[in-house]
Design an enzyme around this catalytic site. Structure first.
Site, PDB file in Angstrom:
ATOM      1  N   HIS A  42      37.286  47.284  43.929  1.00 25.98           N
ATOM      2  CA  HIS A  42      38.238  46.172  43.974  1.00 25.98           C
ATOM      3  C   HIS A  42      38.997  46.110  45.298  1.00 25.98           C
ATOM      4  O   HIS A  42      39.598  45.078  45.617  1.00 25.98           O
ATOM      5  CB  HIS A  42      39.213  46.240  42.785  1.00 25.98           C
ATOM      6  CG  HIS A  42      40.277  47.275  42.892  1.00 25.98           C
ATOM      7  ND1 HIS A  42      40.228  48.482  42.218  1.00 25.98           N
ATOM      8  CD2 HIS A  42      41.438  47.293  43.584  1.00 25.98           C
ATOM      9  CE1 HIS A  42      41.320  49.176  42.495  1.00 25.98           C
ATOM     10  NE2 HIS A  42      42.069  48.484  43.313  1.00 25.98           N
TER      11      HIS A  42
ATOM     12  N   ASP B  22      33.887  49.956  38.979  1.00 28.70           N
ATOM     13  CA  ASP B  22      34.816  49.862  40.102  1.00 28.70           C
ATOM     14  C   ASP B  22      34.603  51.033  41.052  1.00 28.70           C
ATOM     15  O   ASP B  22      35.396  51.981  41.099  1.00 28.70           O
ATOM     16  CB  ASP B  22      36.251  49.847  39.570  1.00 28.70           C
ATOM     17  CG  ASP B  22      37.261  49.463  40.639  1.00 28.70           C
ATOM     18  OD1 ASP B  22      36.827  48.996  41.708  1.00 28.70           O
ATOM     19  OD2 ASP B  22      38.468  49.619  40.400  1.00 28.70           O
TER      20      ASP B  22
ATOM     21  N   SER C 228      44.917  52.860  45.169  1.00 30.16           N
ATOM     22  CA  SER C 228      43.592  52.451  44.710  1.00 30.16           C
ATOM     23  C   SER C 228      42.490  53.064  45.567  1.00 30.16           C
ATOM     24  O   SER C 228      42.592  53.100  46.801  1.00 30.16           O
ATOM     25  CB  SER C 228      43.468  50.929  44.748  1.00 30.16           C
ATOM     26  OG  SER C 228      44.250  50.340  43.741  1.00 30.16           O
TER      27      SER C 228
END
Length: 826
Positions: free
Chosen positions: A629, A677, A773
């Site tokens: 992402h 992901d 992330s």
């Protein structure tokens, strides 16, 4: 864990060239205006009797005209001011080509329409008149016709270049949209009937066809000469023939264009047999397929950015196609082998009667299967079962459909009995059941690019009993025998057969081992000290879930390979394993503390256009592992603005910085659910061995490794330390979290797949947050002290909220995918 989009401004250019594609049609006449009659003076010499003056009402005709004129003046000034601000905001064209596609319709059908337009001369004169009388007249130089062709939509396409010469000093007033705005404003439209067809110098223009793009004119020019066949024009009118496309070179550069035109009324199917290019996310090398004869971004069907020998085929939506091959710096063999065919247009609709039989009886597929299906297509199927008690079951191969949310659908959307669903690709099959004897199903293809072909099996099922007696229904719709549930094996693919199972801790005392129960000599170390696998003389049968030693003895992969212990007599299970084994002692993101310098040598900070954006983990000298992402979107997926900062403790003080050469996002990544992901990044420069004290790779877990709830792990990163923070931490943070049982994780979020796991503390306070992330969830193995990359920071509900742990990508499910690109890890 969320990401922010970053806009990158473009640089001014001295020469700006525009490309306009035009399609011609009959114009509607313009109604002549009418003037009001002038008032006449009274006849005769007698003076009229003087009347007392009456006060004129304010809202008389004269005042209304004055007020209306002032209103129009204010509106015009406001419009010009907004236009000027818009032009200033847009900035300059990043390149020397602004491409505009403008559609005209034919004046008449047949071969004479080309002569009618003089091979595009009429259109060229009309466009020339527009820009010579515009505000850019002193910068306008010429327009040059490039192509004239007919298409399946009843139009004549005239492609031409428009050349402007713009000094740097005046560059701020010139933009792509300005070129299009001038042309649009020159098209006269009827306000009365609100049609989309206007008139440009007597030619009927389809206003809905105006498209604007930016690019480089040099991309459209061959740089190696026509003698090598690198710019070719093909006209095909035989349905039974295959027309070959081949080009290759071992040095120099290739900039090739193949214009493919089929007879009007038919489509083109291009089949790619092999592509030899440098894999760099299409930054330099690429094979691009356009649904037009010009390299317009709005008409891209598909782009290939890495070498492939798998046959792929693509279908146009028209009788035109452009194949552009680019390899400007050939380091080794570059080229393509392909062919194209002329095919008729197919209607994708059918009525299917489903019988009362066990299993699946037939198949439906996407348009032009097994080719990639083209954008903007639509398929309709009407299913009817033989009994009202039977519903329709659809088995998707490598695909799944879920209820449509507020977001759009990346891979088409489905309408099933008036319910909306989004489609997504995955690595296993799923079953969707329609609890009705009548099923009206429509597939609406993506409006952007061509997509992977779909094959769907259909059959009937008992609505009151979706799965046979003695079987368990997976959340993916599959039915597996009840005996396979809670056996530790992921038979449902999504792990739903292993959820809500009571896990019994194995008895590892001496008396139980003497009974030779199921824990003994099965190739899996159930006891922490490994006593259940000692003194074994019996080998485990080899299958796809085991690791085969050099002497043909097999052990389960999740316990034998690269675990720090030699299980195979020849040591083959531990060969080629290289990753961090030990670290300095740690103290104990959100709820975290400052780390020690060099404490997490695999931690990476990824910077986008110079700003910290995401995290990553070092897995080899050249490769990093991060979250997909972080790179979702056209700008973010381009590796050019990205840099990787390794061996860093304080932001801005990295021991090693490398540009990112390549970004590989998992092909099944779902931006709505964050499933799959995961992404790989290749560095332009490998980090030097001299920095191995500060930069080390972390170990990849064995494929299919099981983790137990309650195990302690660490999450690290420079992200925000509180959910309300506006910026991340300058110093690398660390927080100890524990793995959450998968059953509890599913009950908390509901949309957890087998590619995800939860970690945190249920009371909150310790968690990853925005900016972390892609960073690592690191777990230390007790048996040998090695650090394992168990998870990748993916998503979650807020940061550090009670009862909402962080969700991580489960790395052990992607070992084979990682080794496909990084074979050195094998």
């Amino acid at each position: 864990m969320d990401k922010e989009n970053t806009d990158v401004s473009s640089k001014p250019a001295d020469v700006n060239i525009s490309n306009i594609s035009v399609q011609v049609v009959s114009a509607q006449g313009k109604l002549p205006g009418r003037r009001a009659p002038r008032p006449q003076k009274p006849i005769g010499k007698a003076k009229p009797k003087k009347q007392p003056k009456k006060k004129a009402p304010f809202w008389n005709v004269q005042n209304k005209i004055i007020i209306f004129t002032v209103f129009l003046f204010i509106l015009a000034v406001t419009a010009w001011t907004l236009l000027w601000l818009y032009i200033r905001r847009k900035g300059n064209i990043g390149g020397d080509l602004a491409e505009i596609q403008l559609g005209f319709r034919k004046l008449r059908k047949g071969k004479e329409e080309t002569a009618e337009l003089g091979g595009g001369v009429v259109v060229n004169l009309a466009v020339n008149l527009v820009y010579t009388t515009s505000a850019f007249s002193k910068f306008y130089k010429q327009s040059v016709v490039a192509d004239v062709s007919s298409n399946n939509k009843g139009g004549l396409l005239v492609h031409f270049w428009i050349v402007f010469v713009m000094p740097h000093a005046k560059g701020h007033i010139f933009c792509e949209d300005c070129v299009a705005a001038i042309l649009k404003d020159s098209i006269q439209t009827s306000i009365i009937n609100r049609t989309s067809v206007g008139s440009l110098q007597g030619l009927a223009v389809d206003m809905d066809s105006v498209v604007l793009n930016a690019g480089l004119r040099s991309d459209y020019s061959s740089t190696i000469g026509a003698d090598k066949g690198c710019s070719q024009y093909f006209y095909a009118d035989h349905l039974s023939l295959r027309y070959p496309l081949e080009i290759s070179a071992t040095s120099g550069r290739l900039m090739c264009h193949f214009k493919l035109v089929a007879v009007v009324g038919y489509l083109i199917r291009l089949s790619i047999e092999s592509v030899q290019i440098e894999a760099d996310n299409c930054v330099t090398d690429s094979l691009t397929i356009y649904d037009s004869l010009m390299p317009l971004w709005s008409t891209v069907l598909y782009r290939i950015c890495e070498p492939t020998r798998t046959i792929m085929s693509f279908v146009s939506t028209n009788n035109l196609m452009l194949v552009a091959f680019k390899s400007p710096q050939i380091r080794r063999l570059s080229g393509i082998r392909a062919f194209f065919e002329v095919i008729p247009e197919q209607k994708c609709e059918n009525t299917v009667f489903v019988k009362e039989i066990t299993g699946f009886e037939g198949k439906i597929s996407s348009p032009y299967y097994p080719s990639y299906y083209p954008p903007k297509c639509k398929c309709t199927w009407k299913f009817q079962t033989s009994l009202s008690t039977l519903g329709v079951a659809l088995k998707f191969h490598n695909y799944s459909i879920t209820k449509k949310s507020v977001k759009g659908c990346d891979h088409g959307w489905w309408e099933i009995n008036e319910q909306m669903y989004c489609g997504s690709y995955m690595d296993h099959q799923t079953i969707f059941r329609v609890p009705s004897s009548l099923a009206h199903i429509q597939l609406h293809c993506s409006s952007r690019l061509s997509d992977k072909p779909l094959l769907v099996e259909y059959g009937s099922y008992n609505i009151s009993q979706p799965c046979p007696v003695g079987s368990f229904r997976c959340s993916s719709g599959l039915c597996v025998p009840q005996t396979q549930r809670c056996d530790g094996v992921n038979d449902c693919f999504d792990e739903s057969d292993e959820l809500f199972c009571v896990t019994l801790k194995p008895a590892c005392n001496t008396s139980s081992l003497r009974q030779h129960g199921p824990l003994v000599c099965d190739g899996f170390r159930d006891c922490e000290d490994g006593r259940d696998e000692q003194n074994c003389t019996q080998s485990i049968p080899c299958n796809n879930r085991t690791f085969k030693c050099g002497n043909d003895i097999c052990f389960r992969k999740q316990n034998a390979q690269c675990d720090g212990t030699v299980d195979c007599p020849d040591g083959s299970d531990e060969q080629g394993c290289s990753c961090s084994r030990s670290l300095s002692t740690h103290h104990r993101i959100i709820g975290g503390t400052d780390t020690q310098e060099g404490g997490w040598p695999w931690q990476v900070s990824l910077h986008f256009v110079g700003s910290a954006y995401c995290g990553a983990s070092v897995i080899s000298r050249e490769w990093l592992l991060s979250a997909a992402h972080c790179f979702h979107g056209n700008r973010l997926s381009d590796p050019t603005p990205w840099t990787a900062h390794l061996g860093m403790y304080v932001q801005g003080n990295a021991k090693f910085v490398s540009p990112v050469k390549r970004i590989v996002v998992h092909e099944y990544y779902n931006s709505q659910t964050f499933d799959y992901d995961i992404a790989l990044l290749q560095l332009s420069t490998a980090w030097p061995e001299t920095l191995k004290q500060l930069i080390q790779p972390i170990c990849i877990p064995p494929a299919g490794q099981k983790v137990r709830g309650g195990e302690k792990c660490w999450v690290t990163g420079w992200g925000r330390r509180h959910e309300a923070d506006n910026k991340g931490s300058p110093v690398l943070q660390q927080a100890e979290v524990e793995l959450i049982d998968q059953t509890l994780c599913v009950s908390t979020y509901g949309i957890i797949t087998s590619r995800m796991l939860c970690a945190g503390v249920m009371s909150g306070k310790r968690d990853a947050c925005r900016g972390d992330s892609g960073g690592p969830l690191s777990c230390r193995r007790k048996s040998d002290g090695k650090w394992i990359l168990t998870g990748i920071v993916s998503w979650g509900h807020g940061c550090g909220r009670p009862d909402f742990p962080g969700v991580y990508t489960r790395v052990s499910n992607f070992v084979s995918w990682i080794r496909k690109y990084v074979p050195s890890l094998s």
